[in-house]
Design a protein around this motif. Structure first.
Motif, PDB file in Angstrom:
ATOM      1  N   THR A   1       0.838  -1.202   0.000  1.00 19.57           N
ATOM      2  CA  THR A   1       0.000   0.000   0.000  1.00 19.57           C
ATOM      3  C   THR A   1       0.874   1.254   0.000  1.00 19.57           C
ATOM      4  OG1 THR A   1      -0.152  -0.118   2.399  1.00 19.57           O
ATOM      5  CG2 THR A   1      -2.006  -0.994   1.169  1.00 19.57           C
ATOM      6  N   THR A   5      15.499   6.062  10.480  1.00 21.04           N
ATOM      7  CA  THR A   5      15.255   7.325   9.772  1.00 21.04           C
ATOM      8  C   THR A   5      14.426   8.220  10.681  1.00 21.04           C
ATOM      9  OG1 THR A   5      15.165   6.099   7.714  1.00 21.04           O
ATOM     10  CG2 THR A   5      14.334   8.338   7.665  1.00 21.04           C
ATOM     11  N   ASN A  32      18.076   8.774  -1.228  1.00 19.57           N
ATOM     12  CA  ASN A  32      17.211   9.628  -0.438  1.00 19.57           C
ATOM     13  C   ASN A  32      17.942   9.817   0.858  1.00 19.57           C
ATOM     14  OD1 ASN A  32      16.692   7.248   1.151  1.00 19.57           O
ATOM     15  ND2 ASN A  32      15.464   6.612  -0.585  1.00 19.57           N
TER      16      ASN A  32
END
Lengths: 489, 254
Positions: free
Chosen positions: B82, B161, B242
């Motif tokens: 998802t 993170t 990223n």
């Protein structure tokens, strides 16, 4: 007939069996409508709640993380499927059957099939919900429910479809009104898309990315032809009645019908997908050709309400139906716009997709919730609380707007900052999160609005129970009671 | 506006009053798309089999080892798809290659053995088609580092993170009292994420399987229809993915 609400002066109340009047048609929906009102209202609140919790969890990832069934990846598909299949689909099917019956001036045929179909349907949705929350999702969007649960839905839809076709075949007027075609298309769609998807994905029928094609073909058919078809039928039914003048053009309706039916399900691929190039082109061509249908719908609806748009928005049903028409056309336009090369490279695979899905399903919810109170009050002979419905309509309108449009923008923001090549993924995501927060706000309003809707339905139930009690009391006093269906058309 | 006696202003389409016509017409409409976008593609590439690229000389795609296959089931069941896509778009289209999400686009061949194929449609998180290769799997010595980082990330993404919005999956782990020496596979957690003294966090089999699955995610072997694109000279492939701190160790070793 002068309008879908058709007057049949020759057919006096109750005294006519061949050409039923509007009141009689409405009365034939009494039990299915009542069943759907309660079942779908329960699914509605549950689905809205699940989606709301999922969306709030995006802002606090540690929240409610201890329970597997509360994880985002299960809540989101569970909430979506409950809203789409439990509420929207079920309520759309019954209102779609109703506008079909009105369009062919016939009572609902074989209502027992509809009741049985609804029973199977609700069992299926419950099983699907439990399945997804327990981690049995299939991992295929729009098809997450385990195949066992899904087959209940397909059987249920087939039974309702049979009743729909029987009603159509027993037509008593000269010309079937266009809402009948779209309802029939929708009824047939679910059975067709569901059967093929279940059988192809069940065994070795589809390997590799062919599975993705089947899943997307199913999702497109289900969202645009099944849900969309019912919504279009409802809008066709209501617009002329609301403005008190006939539909502008039957020709345009025909063009819309066939181009949507033929071309919509082709639009399953996007630029950049891992398919051969010809298939991507086919998908884009399908989208363009289906546009003919959407444009024809838009023109027809605009012409029908020309210079009297104010009349439409002045009534409760009109507000919902009008907004549904606008949302439906906007969802289509955005879908087309974001498939162009330049746009697709930015917004594909971002929030934008979720925003468009919300707008489409939101349009269906608006259409259905505009129509359902009419159907209930007419078939049961009791109006629903106007105050609650009024509150519901505003909350739902604003809620759906906020749940969908900010996501469309969020995708644009995220995609643009990623495209410039200097922003990392997490920063780009962060820059769009304030818009995603608006989505949570929208879902909150939507949820509160749905409580008002359920309140109105429960209020009706109270009246019905009281009504039953008085009827029984009167009967006990051996006064033969009049019919409860004191319906105005 | 007239329309007296009919529900519309113009006529036409009387044929729509014929049930058999309408039924067959709708069926034909729906069946044509089925043929066009499912049956025909299935005939073209749905029946293809593994290929042997020159680069490796091994069948591609290879099946997943048992544990990784179980991990795919966990991935499906937890709904990771998802939020995560597994699809790298072609050069010059979108930002996927620029973000270092792959060495080339992904093509139909890459998904041949997946069931279900979880392409994904909304990227709330980064693409995972090549998560194993881009986090420094190139060197097999780094596999344990990769797995350890993934496990810690799954236990609590913010332990890896800081501003992550990915959900935590504590229920894929077990909190155990330490008897004697700590287990070898206990997570190395610091600060707020560490359990109270005397306890340790150990992955359950599901978490281990999931990490094995992530380790198996790599679609970067050169294929005739999708040759590997040489990395641009001004950046190390994967370095700019990223801001997710790729495991500190592999980055340092590079």
């Amino acid at each position: 007939m002068t309008s879908p609400a058709g007057h049949h002066p020759t057919c006096s109340d109750g005294g006519c069996s061949t050409v039923p009047g509007a009141a009689e048609i409405d009365a034939s929906f009494r039990f299915p409508a009542l069943l759907v009102a309660f079942k779908s209202a329960a699914w509605l609140v549950l689905g809205a709640l699940l989606l709301l919790v999922a969306s709030v969890k995006l802002h606090g990832p540690g929240m409610l993380s201890g329970k597997p069934w509360l994880t985002y990846g299960r809540l989101l598909p569970a909430g979506w499927d409950v809203l789409v299949y439990g509420f929207a689909g079920q309520a759309a099917a019954i209102t779609g059957l109703w506008v079909l019956a009105r369009a062919v001036s016939q009572r609902l045929q074989a209502p027992i099939l509809v009741l049985a179909g609804l029973a199977l349907w609700n069992v299926g949705v419950l099983a699907g919900l439990v399945g997804i929350l327990c981690g049995e999702s299939t991992g295929r969007e729009w098809l997450e429910m385990p195949p066992g649960a899904m087959s209940f839905l397909v059987f249920g839809a087939a039974l309702m479809g049979v009743s729909g076709w029987m009603t159509y075949s027993a037509r008593t007027n000269d010309d079937a009104y266009p809402s009948a075609w779209f309802s029939l298309l929708a009824l047939l769609s679910f059975v067709w898309f569901g059967t093929v998807a279940l059988s192809m994905l069940g065994g070795e029928g589809a390997r590799g990315v062919v599975q993705v094609l089947v899943q997307r073909w199913f999702a497109t058919g289900i969202s645009k032809l099944w849900l969309g078809g019912f919504a279009i039928a409802i809008i066709f039914h209501f617009l002329p009645t609301l403005v008190g003048r006939p539909l502008a053009s039957r020709q345009l309706a025909l063009v819309a019908f066939w181009s949507l039916a033929f071309f919509t399900p082709w639009s399953v691929t996007h630029h950049g997908d891992p398919f051969p190039r010809w298939l991507v082109s086919v998908g884009l061509a399908g989208r363009f050709l289906a546009s003919i249908g959407w444009i024809a719908l838009g023109m027809n609806w605009c012409k029908t309400t020309e210079k009297v748009k104010g009349t439409v928005s002045s009534t409760l049903a009109g507000r919902m139906i009008g907004a549904a028409a606008i949302a439906l056309l906007t969802a289509w336009a955005l879908d087309l716009l974001t498939s162009f090369l330049g746009m697709a490279s930015v917004v594909r695979l971002t929030w934008t997709q979720a925003g468009i899905d919300w707008l489409l399903v939101g349009a269906v919810i608006l259409a259905v919730q505009g129509a359902l109170p009419e159907l209930l009050s007419r078939s049961l002979g009791r109006p629903l609380s106007a105050g609650l419905l009024n509150a519901h309509s505003w909350l739902t309108l604003v809620g759906i707007g906020l749940a969908s449009l900010p996501l469309v923008l969020a995708g644009l923001v995220q995609g643009r900052s990623l495209s410039n090549g200097t922003t990392g993924f997490v920063e780009a995501l962060g820059s769009s999160m304030h818009l995603v927060r608006l989505n949570s706000l929208g879902l909150t309003l939507f949820f509160i609005g749905q409580l008002a809707f359920v309140g109105a339905v429960l209020g009706l139930a109270r009246h019905l129970v009281l009504g039953c009690v008085t009827t029984v009391a009167r009967w006990a006093a051996s006064v033969p009671g009049g019919k409860t269906a004191g319906v105005r058309s | 506006m007239g329309g007296v006696g009919s529900g519309w202003e113009d006529g036409g389409g009387e044929i729509m009053n014929s049930g058999p016509f309408l039924f067959c017409g709708i069926l034909l409409a729906l069946a044509s798309s089925w043929w066009g976008v499912i049956v025909a593609p299935r005939l073209q590439f749905g029946l293809s089999s593994t290929v042997v690229p020159a680069e490796t000389g091994q069948h591609y795609p290879a099946g997943r080892p048992g544990l990784a296959q179980q991990g795919a089931e966990v991935y499906r069941s937890e709904g990771c798809n998802t939020c995560h896509s597994q699809l790298v778009r072609p050069e010059g289209f979108g930002f996927d290659l620029a973000l270092g999400w792959g060495r080339r686009r992904t093509v139909a061949q890459d998904y041949l053995r997946d069931n279900p194929v979880m392409l994904g449609s909304v990227r709330v998180g980064p693409d995972l088609a090549n998560i194993a290769t881009r986090m420094g799997f190139g060197d097999t010595n780094l596999q344990p580092v990769f797995v350890a980082t993934q496990l810690k990330h799954l236990y609590h993404p913010r332990a890896v993170t800081a501003r992550s919005v990915m959900p935590a999956y504590p229920y894929l782990f077990e909190k155990r009292a330490i008897h004697g020496r700590p287990s070898a596979d206990a997570l190395k957690l610091e600060g707020a994420f560490a359990p109270e003294a005397g306890f340790e966090i150990v992955p359950k089999p599901e978490a281990r399987a999931l990490a094995a699955y992530l380790l198996s995610l790599r679609s970067s072997v050169s294929l005739p229809e999708a040759p590997v694109i040489p990395p641009p000279t001004n950046q190390v492939a994967g370095a700019k993915t990223n801001s997710i701190p790729a495991p500190a160790a592999p980055a340092a070793k590079k």
